[in-house]
Design a protein around this motif. Sequence first.
Motif, PDB file in Angstrom:
ATOM      1  N   PRO A 126       0.818  -1.226   0.000  1.00 39.75           N
ATOM      2  CA  PRO A 126       0.000   0.000   0.000  1.00 39.75           C
ATOM      3  C   PRO A 126       0.842   1.261   0.000  1.00 39.75           C
ATOM      4  O   PRO A 126       0.505   2.250  -0.672  1.00 39.75           O
ATOM      5  N   LEU A 127       1.954   1.251   0.729  1.00 43.47           N
ATOM      6  CA  LEU A 127       2.807   2.431   0.776  1.00 43.47           C
ATOM      7  C   LEU A 127       3.568   2.624  -0.538  1.00 43.47           C
ATOM      8  O   LEU A 127       3.838   3.756  -0.941  1.00 43.47           O
ATOM      9  N   VAL A 128       3.906   1.531  -1.213  1.00 49.87           N
ATOM     10  CA  VAL A 128       4.548   1.635  -2.523  1.00 49.87           C
ATOM     11  C   VAL A 128       3.593   2.302  -3.508  1.00 49.87           C
ATOM     12  O   VAL A 128       3.975   3.230  -4.239  1.00 49.87           O
ATOM     13  N   PHE A 129       2.340   1.858  -3.527  1.00 46.60           N
ATOM     14  CA  PHE A 129       1.374   2.439  -4.460  1.00 46.60           C
ATOM     15  C   PHE A 129       1.008   3.869  -4.074  1.00 46.60           C
ATOM     16  O   PHE A 129       0.594   4.656  -4.921  1.00 46.60           O
ATOM     17  N   GLU A 130       1.165   4.219  -2.790  1.00 48.11           N
ATOM     18  CA  GLU A 130       0.959   5.606  -2.390  1.00 48.11           C
ATOM     19  C   GLU A 130       1.976   6.518  -3.057  1.00 48.11           C
ATOM     20  O   GLU A 130       1.693   7.680  -3.339  1.00 48.11           O
TER      21      GLU A 130
END
Length: 345
Positions: free
Chosen positions: A60-64
Amino acid sequence: MAIQEPESPEVLMARFEELRVLETEFEDVELEIIRKAEALHAPLYKKRAEFIARIPHFWPLVFEQAPPEIDNFIQPSDSKVFAECLDTFDVSRFELDDPKGSPRSFSLKFGFKENEYFEDKVLEKKFWFRKTQDWAGLVSEPVLIHWKKDKDLTGGLTDAAYKLSEARKKLATDTSSDQARKKEKKLPEYQELANKIETSLESSISFFGIFAFVSGYRWVSAEESEKVTKEDQAKLEKIKRGEKIEEDEDEDEDTQDYQEVEVFPGGDEVVTIIAEDMWPNAIKYYKGTFDEEEDDEDLSEIEMSEGDAMEEDESDAEDPVDIRALVGKGRKSDQSPPAKKQRKK
């Protein structure tokens, strides 16, 4: 000084054909580079997967931190799903060693925890690299997402695209591919999807619309692509032998607008960025989350005056919320994604 005579059309055509051969040699090298890069990366990807399995909310943080070309399609509701439920992510080159396939083909596999939106634990989208006489690129089949009641983030677009895909397959089994394409527009599923797309043009498309993507041109079957590939190879062999190539007579021009029923225009660009940039550089994207936090802290120390503090208090309710604070909670549906800072190189 002697004036050089212009080359005849026949000579120019011969040189053009020689360039075609050279171009295919470059393409062969590019494909070999993909194969070798995948072989070198494979053990690293395995090691990375084992490591990040112990890091909460890694993907999720990568896609953020996704670049603008992707972030523009990640709606607040999509961010909520990612924050709460995205558990694993994987990219694979499933035709890497297939003599009839292409190393450029790949799949995106998203693994999700139990969530309020859909029943699926895994959503996998395959993209095949295929070609026609005048086009080459990625094609894909729509994926059926089992949305829970009143939770379809795409407003019925993925369901409608899947229905058209199934109707298209049935039509292709009953008629030739050329006839099927001509009859496709008369399918009720075609009109249903076209109408849904037209009525949803003013609203932002969900990232999950990518699961309905078909092509930046039109659907191209494996059989059509293989036939064109064989024909091209035969022509190149003739050119190498110095034989003259008879160009095919122009066929009837296909004027059908296949993008009329494309749910996610430009989807091929989006998934290519994910597969060729975000996937291999996932750790850099993840680290960018914390680099941004440090930048925010430094900026706040410089800009925080009494007046700024007062204005900040008054606008707190309107400021977009960062997904980093929402992991496990989800961004509010009426808020836009926070502006991205340029990633450090």
